[in-house]
Motif scaffolding. Sequence first.
Motif, PDB file in Angstrom:
ATOM      1  N   THR A 101       0.858  -1.181   0.000  1.00 24.82           N
ATOM      2  CA  THR A 101       0.000   0.000   0.000  1.00 24.82           C
ATOM      3  C   THR A 101       0.895   1.231   0.000  1.00 24.82           C
ATOM      4  O   THR A 101       1.870   1.297   0.754  1.00 24.82           O
ATOM      5  N   VAL A 102       0.566   2.193  -0.837  1.00 26.70           N
ATOM      6  CA  VAL A 102       1.325   3.445  -0.899  1.00 26.70           C
ATOM      7  C   VAL A 102       0.498   4.525  -0.203  1.00 26.70           C
ATOM      8  O   VAL A 102      -0.677   4.723  -0.521  1.00 26.70           O
ATOM      9  N   LEU A 103       1.107   5.184   0.754  1.00 27.13           N
ATOM     10  CA  LEU A 103       0.440   6.221   1.546  1.00 27.13           C
ATOM     11  C   LEU A 103       1.169   7.540   1.362  1.00 27.13           C
ATOM     12  O   LEU A 103       2.402   7.593   1.427  1.00 27.13           O
ATOM     13  N   GLY A 104       0.421   8.599   1.138  1.00 30.57           N
ATOM     14  CA  GLY A 104       1.017   9.918   1.019  1.00 30.57           C
ATOM     15  C   GLY A 104       0.032  10.992   1.433  1.00 30.57           C
ATOM     16  O   GLY A 104      -1.103  10.704   1.806  1.00 30.57           O
ATOM     17  N   GLY A 105       0.466  12.245   1.381  1.00 36.02           N
ATOM     18  CA  GLY A 105      -0.436  13.333   1.732  1.00 36.02           C
ATOM     19  C   GLY A 105       0.302  14.566   2.195  1.00 36.02           C
ATOM     20  O   GLY A 105       1.535  14.585   2.282  1.00 36.02           O
ATOM     21  N   GLN A 106      -0.473  15.591   2.498  1.00 34.12           N
ATOM     22  CA  GLN A 106       0.078  16.861   2.971  1.00 34.12           C
ATOM     23  C   GLN A 106       0.192  16.826   4.496  1.00 34.12           C
ATOM     24  O   GLN A 106      -0.422  17.614   5.219  1.00 34.12           O
ATOM     25  N   VAL A 107       0.983  15.886   4.978  1.00 38.01           N
ATOM     26  CA  VAL A 107       1.140  15.649   6.414  1.00 38.01           C
ATOM     27  C   VAL A 107       2.619  15.376   6.678  1.00 38.01           C
ATOM     28  O   VAL A 107       3.282  14.735   5.849  1.00 38.01           O
ATOM     29  N   PRO A 108       3.179  15.853   7.784  1.00 35.40           N
ATOM     30  CA  PRO A 108       4.586  15.552   8.090  1.00 35.40           C
ATOM     31  C   PRO A 108       4.856  14.049   8.070  1.00 35.40           C
ATOM     32  O   PRO A 108       4.039  13.252   8.523  1.00 35.40           O
ATOM     33  N   ARG A 109       5.999  13.704   7.539  1.00 30.93           N
ATOM     34  CA  ARG A 109       6.333  12.284   7.369  1.00 30.93           C
ATOM     35  C   ARG A 109       6.289  11.522   8.686  1.00 30.93           C
ATOM     36  O   ARG A 109       5.801  10.396   8.752  1.00 30.93           O
ATOM     37  N   GLU A 110       6.811  12.136   9.757  1.00 26.22           N
ATOM     38  CA  GLU A 110       6.852  11.417  11.030  1.00 26.22           C
ATOM     39  C   GLU A 110       5.456  11.098  11.547  1.00 26.22           C
ATOM     40  O   GLU A 110       5.253  10.086  12.227  1.00 26.22           O
ATOM     41  N   VAL A 111       4.484  11.947  11.224  1.00 25.13           N
ATOM     42  CA  VAL A 111       3.097  11.680  11.635  1.00 25.13           C
ATOM     43  C   VAL A 111       2.546  10.489  10.851  1.00 25.13           C
ATOM     44  O   VAL A 111       1.913   9.590  11.426  1.00 25.13           O
ATOM     45  N   LEU A 112       2.788  10.460   9.549  1.00 30.35           N
ATOM     46  CA  LEU A 112       2.333   9.328   8.743  1.00 30.35           C
ATOM     47  C   LEU A 112       2.977   8.028   9.208  1.00 30.35           C
ATOM     48  O   LEU A 112       2.323   6.982   9.274  1.00 30.35           O
TER      49      LEU A 112
END
Length: 392
Positions: free
Chosen positions: A46-57
Amino acid sequence: MLLKHGEVFLKGRNRRRFTERLHDNLRTALRGVGGSTWIKTAQNVTVLGGQVPREVLVERARRVVGFNAVEPAVRVPSDLDGITRAAGDLLGALHAERPIRGFAVRVKRRDKGFPLTSSRMEAYLGGRVLRAVAGPSVDLTAPDVTLTVEIDRKETYLSCERLPGLSGLPVGSSGRALVLLSGGYDSPVAAHRAMRRGLACDFVHFNGAPYTNPSSVYKAYALARELNRYQPPGDLHVIALGKAQKQLAVAGAGRLQVVAQRRLMIRTATALATTTGAHALVTGDSLGQVASQTLANLTAVDDATTLPLLRPLLAWDKQEIIDEARTIGTAGISVLPDEDCCGLLAPPRVSTRAGLPQLHSVERRLDLDDVVETLLASARLMHPGEDDPAPA
């Protein structure tokens, strides 16, 4: 972010159903992250991304049962020049942060139409990185850094970090269970283990009210809230057992008191399970850990329910349980002082071989159906969530 699938990979024709459950749980874990996110499915990843800090993801993704690895990654178009530049930039940035003596390149080519095979691409990228970054050498045996490159038809992902996930089966894929949650180390760890086998969990906590203070309820609430970080949140049912414990003592339970009240908890939890949709009970029992958990006493407790009684920690020793509690974040709560209902009215010596005829004799002196009905009628329902206030 590349999220590598665990046991879902082995599910054959049912894989799609498990993957959908996994993604539903991931969406639940991403609630409140403070920015937009997106999820994309590739082959067994699964590929996850977004406008969120990497450490939070990373933190949210590592909560989700069913992913065995989380890899922060760089995404680039699947062309040779773009991949080569990204590989050099990524290794160069890492080398600037901390000297890299040796590196290796591992390529997985999902798009078989890509012009270079995986092994040729590894050699090609290794050579280009050596030219672009001064200092590191190729080390295929024990590299400081392994650059993984996964090539799809349109996009390629490059990563130098692999963080362990929780693995297991997606929560909810195996059904629903009701966990008997005390304030100690054992039952929260048992609940977490049940979740990792795909069980969505609700919780029931028995306290000694009105003869004990509410400290154990606060602990149970905090434990349920912590455990709900790993699943779509389950409910907590709090049941005051004190008066029923006294009834058992007056009925002459004596050395059977602890096992008799344990049977009463299981009987009540079984009745509660019919309202929560649970098809199994979960406890933190560990064989022989205390007098009430001898094989004979566990067998006597089993007799009080028609549901499967699951004991994920049956063969664990105490230190293993404590270590696991520290890992999942419940140990700091479990160590807090409280008034546990199990010690209420307990005899100086607990029977280690409680016989069913003697237990049935004690229970016949009570109207157990009425006792269970009274306990359920007094149950308090709570919804432990990360941002909920503590129970009043």
